[in-house]
Design a protein around this motif. Structure first.
Motif, short mmCIF file in Angstrom:
data_model
loop_
_atom_site.label_atom_id
_atom_site.label_comp_id
_atom_site.label_asym_id
_atom_site.label_seq_id
_atom_site.Cartn_x
_atom_site.Cartn_y
_atom_site.Cartn_z
N ALA A 427 0.85 -1.20 0.00
CA ALA A 427 0.00 0.00 0.00
C ALA A 427 0.88 1.24 0.00
N GLY A 428 0.64 2.13 -0.92
CA GLY A 428 1.40 3.37 -0.96
C GLY A 428 2.70 3.29 -1.72
N ILE A 429 3.08 2.11 -2.21
CA ILE A 429 4.30 2.00 -3.03
C ILE A 429 3.88 2.01 -4.50
N ALA A 430 4.24 3.06 -5.19
CA ALA A 430 3.79 3.21 -6.58
C ALA A 430 4.38 2.12 -7.46
N GLY A 431 3.56 1.55 -8.31
CA GLY A 431 4.04 0.60 -9.30
C GLY A 431 4.28 -0.80 -8.78
N VAL A 432 4.08 -1.03 -7.49
CA VAL A 432 4.26 -2.38 -6.95
C VAL A 432 2.92 -2.86 -6.41
N HIS A 433 2.35 -3.86 -7.06
CA HIS A 433 1.06 -4.40 -6.64
C HIS A 433 1.18 -5.83 -6.15
N ALA A 441 15.26 -2.83 -3.70
CA ALA A 441 15.08 -2.20 -2.39
C ALA A 441 13.91 -2.85 -1.63
N HIS A 442 12.84 -3.16 -2.37
CA HIS A 442 11.69 -3.80 -1.72
C HIS A 442 12.04 -5.22 -1.27
N ARG A 444 14.90 -6.26 -0.30
CA ARG A 444 15.66 -6.14 0.95
C ARG A 444 14.71 -5.90 2.13
N GLN A 445 13.69 -5.08 1.87
CA GLN A 445 12.78 -4.72 2.95
C GLN A 445 11.81 -5.85 3.33
N PHE A 446 11.32 -6.59 2.33
CA PHE A 446 10.22 -7.50 2.60
C PHE A 446 10.58 -8.98 2.54
N CYS A 447 11.80 -9.29 2.12
CA CYS A 447 12.15 -10.70 1.93
C CYS A 447 13.31 -11.13 2.81
N ALA A 448 13.33 -10.64 4.03
CA ALA A 448 14.41 -11.02 4.94
C ALA A 448 14.31 -12.52 5.26
N LEU A 449 15.46 -13.16 5.35
CA LEU A 449 15.49 -14.59 5.68
C LEU A 449 15.91 -14.77 7.13
N ASP A 450 15.45 -15.88 7.74
CA ASP A 450 15.98 -16.19 9.08
C ASP A 450 17.31 -16.90 8.90
N SER A 451 17.95 -17.30 9.99
CA SER A 451 19.31 -17.81 9.85
C SER A 451 19.34 -19.14 9.10
N ALA A 452 18.31 -19.98 9.28
CA ALA A 452 18.25 -21.23 8.52
C ALA A 452 18.12 -20.93 7.03
N GLY A 453 17.29 -19.94 6.73
CA GLY A 453 17.10 -19.53 5.34
C GLY A 453 18.39 -18.99 4.74
N GLU A 454 19.10 -18.16 5.53
CA GLU A 454 20.37 -17.61 5.06
C GLU A 454 21.33 -18.73 4.69
N THR A 455 21.41 -19.73 5.56
CA THR A 455 22.32 -20.84 5.32
C THR A 455 21.95 -21.58 4.04
N LEU A 456 20.65 -21.86 3.88
CA LEU A 456 20.18 -22.56 2.68
C LEU A 456 20.49 -21.74 1.43
N MET A 457 20.22 -20.45 1.50
CA MET A 457 20.42 -19.59 0.35
C MET A 457 21.89 -19.54 -0.04
N LYS A 458 22.75 -19.46 0.97
CA LYS A 458 24.18 -19.39 0.71
C LYS A 458 24.64 -20.66 0.00
N VAL A 474 14.46 -15.72 -6.82
CA VAL A 474 14.15 -16.75 -5.83
C VAL A 474 13.49 -16.12 -4.59
N LEU A 475 14.01 -14.97 -4.17
CA LEU A 475 13.45 -14.32 -2.98
C LEU A 475 12.02 -13.85 -3.20
N LYS A 476 11.75 -13.30 -4.39
CA LYS A 476 10.40 -12.85 -4.69
C LYS A 476 9.42 -14.02 -4.67
#
Ligand SMILES: Nc1ncnc2c1ncn2[C@@H]1O[C@H](COP(=O)(O)OP(=O)(O)O)[C@@H](O)[C@H]1O
Ligand SMILES: [Mg+2]
Length: 508
Positions: A427-433, A441-442, A444-458, A474-476
């Motif tokens: 809501a309020g972010i233009a062009g992102v529905h 940037a989004h 980074r803001q909305f797709c933070a991983l927990d530590s297990a996720g970080e390990t898997l991603m790495k 992949v994050l999206k």
């Protein structure tokens, strides 16, 4: 005496009020049209003259000049027939001078004086309202479309004579009631997930695509059900909002593709152009610029079946609109844009014969032919497709033996819920529905991983050699999968599923 009435031009998807002035000049009887008229407007001279005569009304016996203003705008199409005819009647004193000062007139005339369906009525009505006009006179066939615009009296005309009789008090003419716009029931599902046996992983991928607005590519042999699966997608897409429905209706109105009995497009578009489609047919253009297939797919799905059969030139032009969600068309009078925010769904065989990698049937293609085939799809296009999914052939016995699957209506409910979460998030972010629209940037803001996720991603980054682009993809996807699960946090399971949808190097 100078007569003046108002009409409307359509430029791209926007209406623009046009003044139609009529005055007498010296010379032989006849009509001159000035003010940058297109070819079709010059033809309107004959139509107007015959239509006036056949309506039992007088035609000027002097030479008259019709001026269309603003002069810098090229006037195209037959929509000016009605205002030109009415202007001539006003000019002769047959109709009162200022009776139509608060009105916009639009419509093509037939030779016998009836009004024909005319394209672009919705943007014209919107422009008339925005310019402060109180009334609009349109062909009766298009009145319900115009009546989508609030606070505008829409008068439906069957004939030119109707308007004359109305203005001279010989008959009544009622404005049409406002077209109802409250939420309709969902459009009927033509291809239901329940009727597609097996292929559960593909249905799941389609669900994820629908939930996050992700582009998707299906690869598999002929007969695997790729086309069938793609056609089932509309049944699980979220319903359009009223605003989206109006956006889409505007495109269809200008493209002259609005079905006669449908004033408002309710169902999300699903466009499946053939691979022989021309450049203009796909992106839009032409003498009088029309929206192309990518704009007709706005807020819906563009399905490119047999993707490698499309010319590389056609596929290349998809890149800019996929990035910008609009398409820009340049022409002599400058550029104009049409909206093109679509979800791309593509299907392809893995090779020319179709059976590369099939466990049963042998592929007859040479290795170089397979490579060439797959190389037809450029990297940059593939890069914009979040979900790559293989569709294997299902054995016939298995097809008939399997239980019916989950119905589309049920899947759609999950999709709607996931979309609702995204609406709140963005809501309020233009062009992102939807999640697919997120920029780094989004993410980074909305797709933070927990530590297990970080390990898997790495680990995945290293083992699968994911690029930065792939990492974002992949994050999206993981965000969408978490949304489908109703999870605020992206968990390792969500990430693991997202990793499944990355492009596979089929030749590896
Ligand atoms: N899983 C399935 N369940 C039901 N029918 C199927 C399935 N897969 C394929 N079919 C049927 O087989 C035919 C070929 O499917 P199609 O979608 O055209 O395959 P493809 O596009 O992969 O070549 C269609 O008539 C379709 O109805
Ligand atoms: Mg097919």
């Amino acid at each position: 005496m100078l007569a003046r009435v108002f009409s409307c031009a359509v430029v791209g998807l926007d209406g623009l009020v046009v003044e139609v002035e009529i005055d007498a000049i010296s010379g032989l009887p006849g009509v001159d049209i000035v003010g940058l008229p297109g070819k079709a407007i010059n033809e309107s001279r004959q139509r107007v003259q015959t239509a006036i005569k056949n309506s039992g009304l007088p035609f000027p016996r002097r030479r008259v000049v019709v001026n269309l203003a603003p002069a810098a705008l090229r006037k195209e199409g037959p929509a000016y027939d009605l205002p030109i005819a009415v202007g001539m009647l006003v000019h002769q004193g047959v109709l009162p001078l200022h009776a139509l000062d608060d009105a916009v007139l639009i419509g093509e005339l037939s030779l016998e004086g009836s009004l024909r369906h005319t394209r672009g009525i919705l943007p014209a009505a919107a422009a008339a309202r925005a310019a402060g006009f109180r009334r609009i006179f349109v062909p009766a066939a298009d009145a319900r479309e115009a009546a989508l615009i609030p606070d505008l009296e829409v008068y439906p005309l069957e004939t030119l004579r109707d308007l004359y009789d109305f203005l001279t008090g010989a008959r009544q003419l009622q404005p049409v009631p406002a077209t109802r716009m409250e939420a309709a029931s969902p459009p009927p599902v033509l291809t239901d997930f329940a009727d597609i046996r097996g292929q559960e992983h593909v249905k799941r991928a389609l669900e994820v695509a629908a939930a996050g607005g992700h582009n998707l590519l299906m690869i598999g042999p002929p007969g695997a059900g790729k086309t069938l699966l793609a056609r089932a997608l509309p049944g699980i897409l979220p319903q359009m909002t009223l605003e989206e429905a109006l956006d889409v209706t505007r495109v269809y109105s200008v493209a002259d593709q609005l079905p006669a009995d449908v004033p408002l497009v309710r169902a999300r578009p699903f466009r499946a152009p053939h691979h022989t489609i021309s450049h203009a047919g796909l992106v839009g253009g032409g003498n009088v610029p029309h929206p192309g297939e990518i704009s007709l797919a706005h807020h819906g799905v563009l399905f490119l079946d047999e993707l490698p059969e499309f010319s590389t030139r056609v596929l290349e032009v998809l890149r800019q609109p996929m990035e910008d969600k609009v398409v820009t068309i340049s022409r002599a009078q400058g550029t104009l844009t049409f909206p093109a925010n679509f979800m791309l769904v593509a299907a392809m065989n893995p090779c020319p014969c179709g059976y590369y990698g099939d466990p049963v049937r042998a592929c007859t293609c040479s290795m170089s032919a397979v490579t060439r085939y797959q190389k037809r799809i450029s990297g940059p296009l593939l890069d914009r497709i979040d979900i790559h999914i293989e569709v294997p052939r299902v054995a016939y016995e298995k097809l008939t033996g399997l239980q019916p699957g989950e119905p589309s209506a049920q899947v759609r409910q999950r999709v709607e819920q996931a979309r609702a979460r995204q609406r709140q998030r963005f809501a309020g972010i233009a062009g992102v529905h939807a999640n697919a629209d997120m920029r780094p940037a989004h993410i980074r803001q909305f797709c933070a991983l927990d530590s297990a996720g970080e390990t898997l991603m790495k680990a995945a980054m290293q083992q699968l050699q994911l690029s930065a682009r792939a990492y974002h993809r992949v994050l999206k996807l993981a965000r969408t999968i978490a949304d489908l699960a109703g999870s605020p946090q992206i968990e390792s399971v969500h990430l693991a599923e997202a990793l499944q949808y990355r492009p596979k190097d089929l030749l590896a």
